[in-house]
Scaffold this active site. Structure first.
Site, PDB file in Angstrom:
ATOM      1  N   PHE A 143     -33.132  48.935 179.757  1.00  0.00           N
ATOM      2  CA  PHE A 143     -32.194  49.441 180.766  1.00  0.00           C
ATOM      3  C   PHE A 143     -31.933  48.346 181.788  1.00  0.00           C
ATOM      4  CE2 PHE A 143     -31.036  52.741 184.115  1.00  0.00           C
ATOM      5  CZ  PHE A 143     -29.874  53.127 183.473  1.00  0.00           C
ATOM      6  N   LYS A 191     -30.306  40.992 169.513  1.00  0.00           N
ATOM      7  CA  LYS A 191     -29.939  40.256 168.311  1.00  0.00           C
ATOM      8  C   LYS A 191     -31.099  40.075 167.320  1.00  0.00           C
ATOM      9  CE  LYS A 191     -28.152  37.476 171.505  1.00  0.00           C
ATOM     10  NZ  LYS A 191     -27.315  38.048 172.525  1.00  0.00           N
ATOM     11  N   GLU A 202     -22.250  45.901 166.934  1.00  0.00           N
ATOM     12  CA  GLU A 202     -21.076  45.188 167.459  1.00  0.00           C
ATOM     13  C   GLU A 202     -21.416  44.344 168.684  1.00  0.00           C
ATOM     14  OE1 GLU A 202     -17.550  45.359 166.184  1.00  0.00           O
ATOM     15  OE2 GLU A 202     -18.023  43.518 167.252  1.00  0.00           O
ATOM     16  N   ASP A 254     -29.183  31.196 171.219  1.00  0.00           N
ATOM     17  CA  ASP A 254     -28.439  32.467 171.248  1.00  0.00           C
ATOM     18  C   ASP A 254     -27.258  32.399 170.276  1.00  0.00           C
ATOM     19  OD1 ASP A 254     -27.494  35.067 172.675  1.00  0.00           O
ATOM     20  OD2 ASP A 254     -25.782  33.709 172.825  1.00  0.00           O
ATOM     21  N   LYS A 297     -26.509  34.526 166.690  1.00  0.00           N
ATOM     22  CA  LYS A 297     -25.240  35.176 166.327  1.00  0.00           C
ATOM     23  C   LYS A 297     -24.728  34.646 164.992  1.00  0.00           C
ATOM     24  CE  LYS A 297     -24.224  36.039 171.159  1.00  0.00           C
ATOM     25  NZ  LYS A 297     -23.794  35.414 172.397  1.00  0.00           N
TER      26      LYS A 297
HETATM   27  N1  HSE Z   1     -26.336  35.147 176.779  1.00  0.00           N
HETATM   28  C1  HSE Z   1     -25.267  35.546 175.935  1.00  0.00           C
HETATM   29  C2  HSE Z   1     -24.055  34.664 176.221  1.00  0.00           C
HETATM   30  C3  HSE Z   1     -24.967  36.987 176.185  1.00  0.00           C
HETATM   31  O1  HSE Z   1     -24.074  33.926 177.202  1.00  0.00           O
HETATM   32  O2  HSE Z   1     -23.116  34.690 175.443  1.00  0.00           O
HETATM   33  C4  HSE Z   1     -24.167  37.640 175.120  1.00  0.00           C
HETATM   34  O3  HSE Z   1     -24.847  37.668 173.906  1.00  0.00           O
END
Ligand code: HSE
Length: 336
Positions: free
Chosen positions: A8, A127, A151, A222, A226
């Site tokens: 949260f 993720k 999504e 990050d 993805k």
């Molecule tokens: N930390 C990630 C970004 C957040 O800056 O894109 C979204 O996944």
């Protein structure tokens, strides 16, 4: 639809605000009503009420620093741990937005197993589990007769996953390429405007773009997470971080940014995913490249397809309401 929000922070609160502010509109538009019955935080308490929690009271309590500030009401349970909440609550869907761990995916992966074992659909912003255990989760969800949607994990609520797996179904996608990290794109854009790296990172954190530990953003991890999610979703190929070239933007200096400017170029952190593999590489691109115009926290992805050629989607890649909307879009789909 009864919801258990596991996590949260910015994202979970973003979803709660949307449900509060647009609840009536959503109900009128699509007959959707989302009631938050459970909320779990790591250090700021947990709450459960089978009939639903009041969103204003929830946001006020967390704004004061702890869910203990939520008023005492009949039927309220405090202090169950996240796993107990998932298993014991009457939620239909677990909405998971705890911190991403790209090494073990834990504890979120155990939360996913508990949700499926106790008959709940899963909507993820985190993720880790989708990057590390997608095939396993998909199979478990199939056996449980439940849905798993994610999504919000790539480009926040901008429908990158839904475009590839929904609207483009029937096309063969041969590659995905784009800018998938808002924090680094924001920093690079601000450095072009003359701001220091540290100040730009501070702003990206204040805007809610950055991960709890921004090393994941600036180091390229990050974006790599993805890329792995896209590889799983598009090509059913479970890549590992060690199989990829991953470079972040930490070594890019003001002088590098200036040098690119002088030759009509820009630095962008470019993600490439193909059936053969994936990479995350800072790249100097000419201003004529459409990705050069993607600035600030905005993200973009180009899918190369057999029937349509290139299809590019540009939109928010991070942020409170933007990622909250990603979760909402999955909930609406599950509710259909
Ligand atoms: N930390 C990630 C970004 C957040 O800056 O894109 C979204 O996944």
């Amino acid at each position: 639809m009864k919801l258990a929000l596991i996590g949260f922070g910015t994202v979970g609160q973003g979803l709660a605000e949307i449900l509060r502010d647009k609840g009536a509109e959503l109900e009128a538009q699509s007959g959707f009503r989302g009631d938050i019955v459970a909320v779990a935080t790591q250090r700021r308490g947990t709450l459960y009420h089978p009939d639903g929690l009041d969103i204003d009271d929830l946001l006020t309590a967390i704004g004061k620093g702890h869910l203990d500030h939520y008023p005492d009401v009949l039927g309220l349970t405090r202090g169950w741990d996240a796993l107990t909440l998932i298993k014991q609550s009457n939620a239909d869907v677990m909405v998971e937005s705890t911190h991403t761990n790209l090494e073990t995916a834990q504890p979120a992966l155990d939360y996913c197993y508990a949700a499926l074992d106790s008959g709940k659909h899963i909507v993820m912003a985190n993720k880790g589990p989708i990057a590390l255990a997608y095939a396993d989760l998909k199979e478990r969800a199939r056996r449980a007769g439940k849905l798993i949607r994610f999504e919000a994990t790539v480009m926040a609520g901008t429908p990158s996953i839904r475009l590839a797996m929904g609207a483009l179904r029937g096309c063969k996608i041969s590659a995905a390429k784009g800018i998938l990290n808002g924090t680094t794109n924001y920093i690079l854009t601000q450095m072009e405007n003359g701001m220091s790296y540290a100040d730009a990172l501070g702003q990206a954190q204040a805007l809610g773009y950055a991960e709890a530990d921004p090393t994941a953003d600036v180091g390229g991890w990050d974006a790599a997470g993805k890329a792995i999610i896209l590889s799983n979703a598009l090509f059913d190929k479970p890549l590992k971080l060690r199989d990829m070239d991953v470079f972040g933007i930490t070594h890019i200096t003001a002088a590098d940014v200036e040098a690119a400017k002088n030759t009509g170029e820009k630095w962008k952190l470019i993600v490439t995913v193909t059936p053969e593999g994936a990479s995350v590489l800072p790249t100097r691109i000419p201003l004529s490249n459409p990705l050069a115009a993607v600035s600030g926290g905005t993200n973009a992805i180009t899918y190369s397809t057999d029937l349509l050629g290139d299809v590019t989607l540009v939109g928010a890649g991070a942020g409170r309401s933007q990622t909250g909307f990603g979760l909402l879009s999955d909930l609406l789909e599950i509710g259909e």
